[in-house]
Write an enzyme that holds these catalytic residues in place. Structure first.
Site, short mmCIF file in Angstrom:
data_model
loop_
_atom_site.label_atom_id
_atom_site.label_comp_id
_atom_site.label_asym_id
_atom_site.label_seq_id
_atom_site.Cartn_x
_atom_site.Cartn_y
_atom_site.Cartn_z
N ASP A 61 0.92 -1.15 -0.09
CA ASP A 61 -0.03 -0.03 -0.07
C ASP A 61 0.94 1.30 0.08
O ASP A 61 0.74 2.16 -0.70
CB ASP A 61 -0.80 -0.06 1.18
CG ASP A 61 -2.07 -1.16 1.05
OD1 ASP A 61 -2.19 -1.42 -0.19
OD2 ASP A 61 -2.69 -1.27 1.92
N PHE A 63 3.97 1.30 -1.26
CA PHE A 63 4.42 1.50 -2.23
C PHE A 63 3.42 2.23 -3.33
O PHE A 63 3.82 3.06 -4.16
CB PHE A 63 4.95 0.40 -2.99
CG PHE A 63 5.72 0.21 -4.24
CD1 PHE A 63 7.13 0.10 -4.23
CD2 PHE A 63 4.92 0.16 -5.39
CE1 PHE A 63 7.94 0.21 -5.41
CE2 PHE A 63 5.76 0.32 -6.55
CZ PHE A 63 7.10 0.19 -6.43
N ASP A 64 2.33 1.63 -3.29
CA ASP A 64 1.39 2.26 -4.26
C ASP A 64 1.09 3.64 -4.34
O ASP A 64 0.87 4.32 -5.05
CB ASP A 64 -0.11 1.41 -4.08
CG ASP A 64 0.10 0.11 -4.74
OD1 ASP A 64 1.08 -0.07 -5.49
OD2 ASP A 64 -0.92 -0.85 -4.30
N LYS A 142 21.21 -23.49 -16.36
CA LYS A 142 20.92 -23.31 -17.57
C LYS A 142 19.28 -22.98 -17.42
O LYS A 142 18.63 -24.04 -17.21
CB LYS A 142 21.00 -24.37 -18.43
CG LYS A 142 20.76 -23.82 -19.99
CD LYS A 142 21.48 -24.71 -21.06
CE LYS A 142 21.37 -24.16 -22.36
NZ LYS A 142 19.70 -23.90 -22.55
N LYS A 344 23.86 -30.38 -20.20
CA LYS A 344 22.57 -30.78 -19.97
C LYS A 344 22.27 -32.11 -18.97
O LYS A 344 22.88 -33.09 -19.10
CB LYS A 344 21.89 -31.20 -21.20
CG LYS A 344 21.97 -29.77 -22.36
CD LYS A 344 20.84 -28.99 -21.76
CE LYS A 344 20.50 -27.98 -23.15
NZ LYS A 344 20.08 -28.51 -24.23
N CYS A 461 4.28 -32.80 -57.08
CA CYS A 461 3.51 -33.31 -55.92
C CYS A 461 3.13 -32.27 -55.11
O CYS A 461 3.77 -31.32 -54.56
CB CYS A 461 4.39 -34.20 -54.81
SG CYS A 461 3.78 -34.93 -53.46
S1 IVH Z 1 25.86 -18.15 -20.99
C1 IVH Z 1 28.69 -17.37 -24.24
N1 IVH Z 1 24.39 -18.94 -19.10
O1 IVH Z 1 21.26 -21.01 -23.32
C2 IVH Z 1 27.75 -18.06 -23.46
N2 IVH Z 1 23.43 -19.19 -21.22
O2 IVH Z 1 21.39 -23.10 -25.43
C3 IVH Z 1 26.82 -17.10 -23.46
N3 IVH Z 1 21.26 -19.99 -21.38
O3 IVH Z 1 21.95 -19.09 -25.92
C4 IVH Z 1 25.46 -17.83 -22.76
N4 IVH Z 1 20.83 -20.09 -19.20
O4 IVH Z 1 20.18 -17.83 -24.09
C5 IVH Z 1 24.51 -18.69 -20.51
N5 IVH Z 1 23.23 -19.72 -17.25
C6 IVH Z 1 23.31 -19.25 -18.68
C7 IVH Z 1 22.12 -19.88 -19.40
C8 IVH Z 1 22.23 -19.34 -20.72
C9 IVH Z 1 20.54 -20.38 -20.32
C10 IVH Z 1 20.88 -19.73 -22.73
C11 IVH Z 1 21.53 -19.00 -23.65
C12 IVH Z 1 22.05 -19.50 -24.87
C13 IVH Z 1 21.28 -20.74 -24.79
C14 IVH Z 1 22.09 -21.93 -25.40
#
Ligand code: IVH
Length: 703
Positions: A61, A63-64, A142, A344, A461
């Site tokens: 609140d 903040f608003d 990732k 991965k 085709c």
């Molecule tokens: S570093 C030179 N860190 O994964 C390295 N990328 O599959 C630059 N991504 O294009 C990327 N999490 O968009 C980095 N912790 C992370 C990441 C990450 C996701 C994405 C990124 C990249 C893609 C490749």
């Protein structure tokens, strides 16, 4: 490994004491303007406490109330309104179209490894290329979101671009301003870097996503398939209040260009990460420095084990060499950095029923068997079909309609059928018989000696035509927005369009005759094609043609070396094979394509319609020293290596990724790898210093 804690975006301790955004320049300002500046500063600070640190100090609140006070003052005194005001976070701008823009430095993808062995191979490769590289790695999860680049000049956000195809992205600045974890100005004390391109991922946390979908459901709206789609869709909307209404977060993990100026250089990636935190960015949780390759293996195992506890979807971890000069020395392959890799998570496998095997006809006439599956969730995505590749694959795996099969999906790889579960095979299941006729046109198909695929060879085709036209305008081709498969199908079915060239002759009035096609859509359709015709780049055009074995990357290589399609069509096998990554098979396929009379006629029509892009860079000067030479860089250069490579390509040189006897020139910067120097001199390869290389480039430019 530190104990895992489940806060929204975990941050190092030091950050909790993070200073609020920098005080504005002192000046004798009117009291209203002063109050507006105070409010803006306070709101940004509390926004950061709430969204980035997940540690609010004031109630919603309060903040608003502050926010409304600022809004009212901005309305009354628009002359004092700051472009970076927190009120810009509510969106509301409606753009007419998204503009495209090239990234100053390409945004590369990452290569993947799926096991410790593959990781060790990656490290060995890295050390072969750069023997002295210190092997400490910065690791972070990732993130499965949408990659974004945000550009800051002197500490102020000036532009944001999506990754796009890596080379060119879409300008989404206004939508990105609405993301609460994006600092509109960098936090901390000046001096700020004159230029900083911050790269990271836009994600939606799992909890926020569940709430978002619950809201969609309550409103009777379509549910989002996954957080990534919801995030990507929001950023690319023309109405920026849509982005403002979705719970987007930006987590920063690397940089594009950086001119540090008085802020001082960074030597390591871990320092970059620390600085990003100091500037007010959220970063991927649990990022840490792993001192050795073995420590990276432990980190990867740990993230895998704790995957469910991460607040956002992750699909592995990323290991980046910490030493920035070694990063620079290693550089990039055609598609990914040599100094970083995505580790991965292994593929997840699930069982489901194989309901049918359908045959799909591709744009080159290939008949591809596709498994029709009872829909099943694999790694967060519902899968209802998977490729079975070809006839031999079906027989080798002995999958039969009616079988329960194991399906796997690894990261963003296309789902595949691994094997049948024999114990569950129903009685009477029979081996699959591959058809020898095209299921679409009924004409006989052929399987060439030594090839795995059956192919429909009927050039009329409809299915083949449909696919090639769809490909022509798709993301992998000219990338024409608004000309989707649905409309192409109807135009082909009606016989109105039989080739890509026909598409450009379709009029607005004709389109209006189609079901569900209104004036706005029809206009978009025609305009988009017109724009594509005017603006197509040579590499997109080559990719759009759908030449077998010529994907986006090869198209890019070809477009860098030939002036236009004519030049490419007349290139002999030898000059094609001199280019990186082009072998005899690709060269032969290029020849076959241009030898075909139907294709020649198509190209002539496209040219007549005005679709005839030419090479964008200056043509290499035949007399230039670097023209046609294979070149490799080693050691630290005074400019980013990518820049030097660009310079070399602009002079007609061919970039090489390794040192072999076919190399012509090795350019050495500071501290070159000794083994490379030795090898180059023993092979009699010309060795140039950076200044010699620059002198050659300048001499050519001056010609
Ligand atoms: S570093 C030179 N860190 O994964 C390295 N990328 O599959 C630059 N991504 O294009 C990327 N999490 O968009 C980095 N912790 C992370 C990441 C990450 C996701 C994405 C990124 C990249 C893609 C490749």
């Amino acid at each position: 490994m530190d104990q895992f804690s489940l806060f929204a975006v975990p941050q190092p301790k030091a950050q909790a004491q993070q200073a609020p955004p920098a005080p504005l320049a002192p000046a004798p300002v009117p009291p209203e303007q002063q109050r507006m500046q105070e409010l803006a500063r306070a709101l940004e600070y509390h926004n950061y406490r709430y969204h980035t640190l997940d540690a609010p100090e004031i109630s919603d609140d309060t903040f608003d109330a502050l926010f409304r006070e600022l809004q009212a003052l901005e309305e009354a005194y628009p002359q004092y309104k700051d472009q970076h005001s927190p009120t810009s976070r509510t969106g509301g701008q409606v753009l007419s179209a998204l503009q495209k823009q090239k990234h100053a430095l390409r945004m590369y993808g990452l290569d993947n490894v799926f096991s410790n062995e593959e990781w060790q191979d990656f490290v060995a490769r890295l050390l072969r290329a750069e023997a002295d590289a210190p092997t400490a790695f910065w690791c972070d999860p990732k993130l499965d979101g949408l990659a974004l680049e945000i550009i800051y000049e002197h500490g102020r956000l000036v532009q944001a671009l999506t990754r796009g195809d890596g080379e060119e992205g879409e300008v989404v600045t206004d939508a990105v301003r609405t993301i609460r974890t994006v600092p509109l100005r960098l936090h901390g004390a000046e001096p700020f870097p004159p230029l900083l391109e911050v790269r990271g991922e836009v994600v939606i946390f799992k909890d926020d996503f569940a709430a978002l979908n619950a809201k969609q459901e309550a409103l009777g709206k379509k549910l989002f398939a996954n957080p990534r789609n919801a995030a990507a869709g929001a950023l690319r909307q023309l109405d920026t209040s849509i982005a403002a209404s979705r719970p987007l977060r930006f987590l920063a993990y690397s940089l594009g260009r950086a001119t540090w100026g008085a802020a001082g250089e960074c030597l390591r990636h871990s320092e970059v990460m620390q600085r990003l935190v100091g500037y007010g960015f959220a970063t991927p949780p649990q990022g840490k420095l792993c001192p050795s390759p073995a420590a990276v293996e432990a980190y990867a195992a740990w993230t895998r084990e704790h995957r469910p506890e991460f607040p956002m979807e992750i699909d592995g971890c990323v290991a980046k060499l910490d030493d920035l000069s070694a990063q620079e020395a290693l550089g990039f392959t055609a598609r990914a950095p040599r100094f970083a890799v995505a580790f991965k998570f292994p593929a997840t496998q699930v069982e489901t029923l194989l309901q049918d095997i359908k045959i799909q006809v591709g744009r080159t006439g290939t008949l591809t068997p596709v498994a029709v599956l009872q829909p099943v969730a694999v790694g967060g995505v519902v899968v209802s079909s998977a490729t079975l590749h070809n006839e031999d694959e079906i027989h080798a795996k002995d999958v039969r309609v009616g079988d329960t099969v194991l399906v796997q999906r690894a990261g963003d790889v296309i789902p595949e059928v691994v094997a049948p579960v024999l114990a569950k095979r129903p009685q009477g299941a029979v081996p699959f018989v591959f058809p020898h006729v095209c299921p679409e046109c009924g004409e006989p198909a052929q399987r060439e000696e030594g090839e795995a695929a059956w192919r429909c060879t009927n050039i009329t085709c409809k299915a083949v035509r449909m696919q090639s036209i769809t490909h022509f305008v798709s993301k992998a081709g000219l990338d024409v927005q608004g000309v989707g498969k649905k409309w192409v199908e109807q135009l082909v079915a009606k016989g109105r369009v039989q080739s890509p060239a026909d598409l450009f002759t379709v009029t607005w009035e004709e389109l209006l005759a189609f079901d569900r096609m209104g004036e706005v859509l029809a206009e978009k359709f025609v305009d988009a094609l017109h724009e594509a015709k005017e603006q197509a780049s040579l590499h997109r055009f080559i990719a759009a043609l759908g030449i077998r074995h010529v994907g986006e990357q090869t198209a890019r290589t070809l477009a860098q070396h030939f002036d236009d399609i004519d030049a490419l069509a007349h290139a002999d096998a030898e000059s094609l094979m001199a280019l990186p990554d082009i072998g005899s098979e690709v060269a032969a396929s290029i020849h076959t394509f241009f030898a075909n009379h139907g294709n020649q006629a198509q190209l002539a029509r496209l040219r007549g319609l005005g679709l005839w892009p030419v090479r964008q860079q200056a043509a290499p000067q035949a007399q230039g020293y670097l023209a046609g030479k294979k070149i490799l860089f080693t050691g630290k250069l005074s400019m980013p290596r990518a820049k030097a490579q660009e310079l070399a390509v602009a002079q007609g040189a061919l970039l090489s990724s390794s040192l072999s006897k076919t190399l012509d020139i090795l350019v050495i910067g500071e501290k070159p790898t000794p083994s490379k120097l030795d090898k180059a001199s023993s092979l009699g390869i010309t060795i140039l210093s950076e200044s010699e290389f620059l002198a050659h480039s300048a001499a050519v430019s001056a010609l």
